[in-house]
Design an enzyme around this catalytic site. Structure first.
Site, PDB file in Angstrom:
ATOM      1  N   LYS A 102       0.860  -1.182   0.000  1.00  0.00           N
ATOM      2  CA  LYS A 102       0.000   0.000   0.000  1.00  0.00           C
ATOM      3  C   LYS A 102       0.895   1.229   0.000  1.00  0.00           C
ATOM      4  O   LYS A 102       2.027   1.171   0.482  1.00  0.00           O
ATOM      5  CB  LYS A 102      -0.869   0.024   1.264  1.00  0.00           C
ATOM      6  CG  LYS A 102      -2.076   0.909   1.139  1.00  0.00           C
ATOM      7  CD  LYS A 102      -3.157   0.204   0.331  1.00  0.00           C
ATOM      8  CE  LYS A 102      -4.504   0.806   0.502  1.00  0.00           C
ATOM      9  NZ  LYS A 102      -5.539  -0.185   0.144  1.00  0.00           N
TER      10      LYS A 102
HETATM   11  N1  GLU Z   1      -7.179  -0.073  -3.117  1.00  0.00           N
HETATM   12  C1  GLU Z   1      -8.009  -1.217  -3.360  1.00  0.00           C
HETATM   13  C2  GLU Z   1      -8.050  -2.100  -2.111  1.00  0.00           C
HETATM   14  O1  GLU Z   1      -7.876  -1.642  -0.995  1.00  0.00           O
HETATM   15  C3  GLU Z   1      -7.628  -1.948  -4.630  1.00  0.00           C
HETATM   16  C4  GLU Z   1      -6.241  -2.491  -4.671  1.00  0.00           C
HETATM   17  C5  GLU Z   1      -5.828  -3.060  -6.019  1.00  0.00           C
HETATM   18  O2  GLU Z   1      -6.643  -3.142  -6.928  1.00  0.00           O
HETATM   19  O3  GLU Z   1      -4.645  -3.415  -6.126  1.00  0.00           O
HETATM   20  O4  GLU Z   1      -8.338  -3.257  -2.194  1.00  0.00           O
END
Ligand code: GLU
Length: 411
Positions: A102
């Protein structure tokens, strides 16, 4: 508890359930790599401003690391760290070949012009391009970022490394993206919500739903559940909440928000309520689809919904989770409920790598299959072990990650 302490708390509960040795716990909890970067840009006014950006790469035992970029004033290392660990579990729960990561920048995007947003994103990628990549770590949208930002990321990364559309997902469908990615998280939330209703023998038309947050996730969840004949009686966004006992006209609310700079401010199709009132409403299902930590010790006692679907990441603090569990509230956890987004990200990445275009029907079909399979696995695990759905989801995810880590060996 800070967000990372909360993730650690749930992690430990599942690790106890699995009987994982201490050495493995530490190995799985500590992030592989944490990067903090300076992002300095020139604002339209000529002022020079420095922002702080992060990328936490938590685990890659099951595949390249994967997870969104969040642009929000509250972004800090602790939050990003916890969300990265959550991604490792999420990708494992839906069984797609990724690890977890993240990232984000502490910034209020509402105060930036489009050009400033683009400059900020390109500078961020200048600082990170060496540590991400289609086989290493693949960013995606999260709070405050969208397909437009993903397009700039791909374009900027390519300046260093050549044509590589698979370096980022959630791109516009017209620019190496995939149809159905934007709706995917909300649609996935809707799919598992219907599964819960099915297991409990409840019928959608008799189900009143309140949704907090009307951004990408909340609005698509509302639309999906409205199409499935649930009664969406309350919605909200940062501007406040709206209630209508007979059901909100979801399509009209989406149209209004789209024409009003993505805000429900001034919407007249329902009675005005506050966000706090929405959370405490007497409904059958509550879906927090906005910020983390909206249900904590201060309001947990007053939550009346018997079912909560976590469309947002970490919307319930552990202290509140405990209070709600004691009262028998059924909570479908974030690592399962909102995994539809990363599931379709996986299809987009696979499409980019195969140079083969998927159509919307196929995307929706495979999303439904993936979410259903994950839901059933977690539901059965919870029944078998007599634990909450959150612990069951963590157990399913953690077991897969621990297994891959062991199989890879140490050298
Ligand atoms: N930000 C989204 C999540 O928390 C999507 C992450 C992604 O598609 O890699 O799942």
């Amino acid at each position: 508890m800070t967000p990372f302490e909360a993730a650690q708390f749930y992690f430990t509960r599942a690790a106890d359930e699995l009987g994982l040795p201490d050495s493995m716990r530490r190995r799985l909890l500590v992030a592989k790599r944490e990067v903090q970067v300076q992002v300095t840009i020139e604002m339209d006014s000529g002022e020079i401003v420095t922002f702080i950006g992060y990328r936490v790469q938590h685990d890659n035992s099951r595949g390249p690391m994967k997870g969104g970029f969040r642009y929000h004033p509250q972004v800090d290392l602790d939050e990003v760290r916890s969300l990265a660990a959550l991604m490792t579990l999420k990708t494992a729960v839906v069984n797609i070949p990724y690890g977890g990561a993240k990232g984000g920048i502490a910034v209020d995007v509402h105060k930036l012009s489009v050009r400033e947003l683009e400059r900020l994103t390109r500078k961020f990628i200048d600082a990170l391009h060496d540590v991400i990549g289609p086989d290493i770590d693949i960013p995606a949208p999260d709070m405050g970022t969208d397909s437009r930002v993903m397009a700039w990321i791909m374009n900027q990364y390519n300046k260093y490394h050549g044509f590589n559309p698979g370096v980022v997902t959630g791109k516009p469908a017209e620019y190496y993206g995939i149809p159905g990615r934007e709706e995917a998280t909300g649609r996935g939330v809707g799919i598992v919500t219907l599964k819960v209703l099915g297991r409990l023998g409840r019928k959608p038309p008799q189900t009143r739903v309140a949704i907090q947050g009307f951004g990408n996730v909340g609005s698509h969840t509302a639309k999906f559940l409205r199409d499935a004949e649930c009664k969406v009686v309350a919605i909200s966004d940062a501007s406040g909440g709206f209630y209508r006992a007979d059901g909100i006209d979801v399509l009209a609310a989406i149209r209004y928000s789209n024409q009003n700079n993505r805000s429900l401010a001034g919407y007249t199709g329902a009675d005005h309520i506050t966000n706090a009132e929405l959370l405490e409403m007497d409904v059958d299902i509550l879906i927090p689809a906005a910020l983390g930590g909206v249900i904590d010790e201060s309001n947990a006692e007053r939550i009346k919904a018997p079912i909560i679907i976590e469309a947002a990441n970490e919307p319930i603090r552990p202290e509140a989770d405990h209070t709600l569990a004691e009262r028998g509230v059924l909570i479908l956890p974030d690592v399962l409920a909102n995994a539809g987004g990363v599931t379709v990200s996986y299809f987009e990445w696979a499409q980019n790598r195969q140079h083969y275009k998927w159509n919307l029907d196929r995307v929706r079909q495979e999303l439904e299959r993936g979410m259903t399979q994950a839901f059933e696995t977690v539901w059965d695990e919870a029944k078998q072990r007599k634990v909450s759905l959150r612990t069951a989801a963590y157990v399913v995810g953690l077991e897969r990650v621990a297994k891959a880590t062991t199989l890879a060996g140490l050298e």
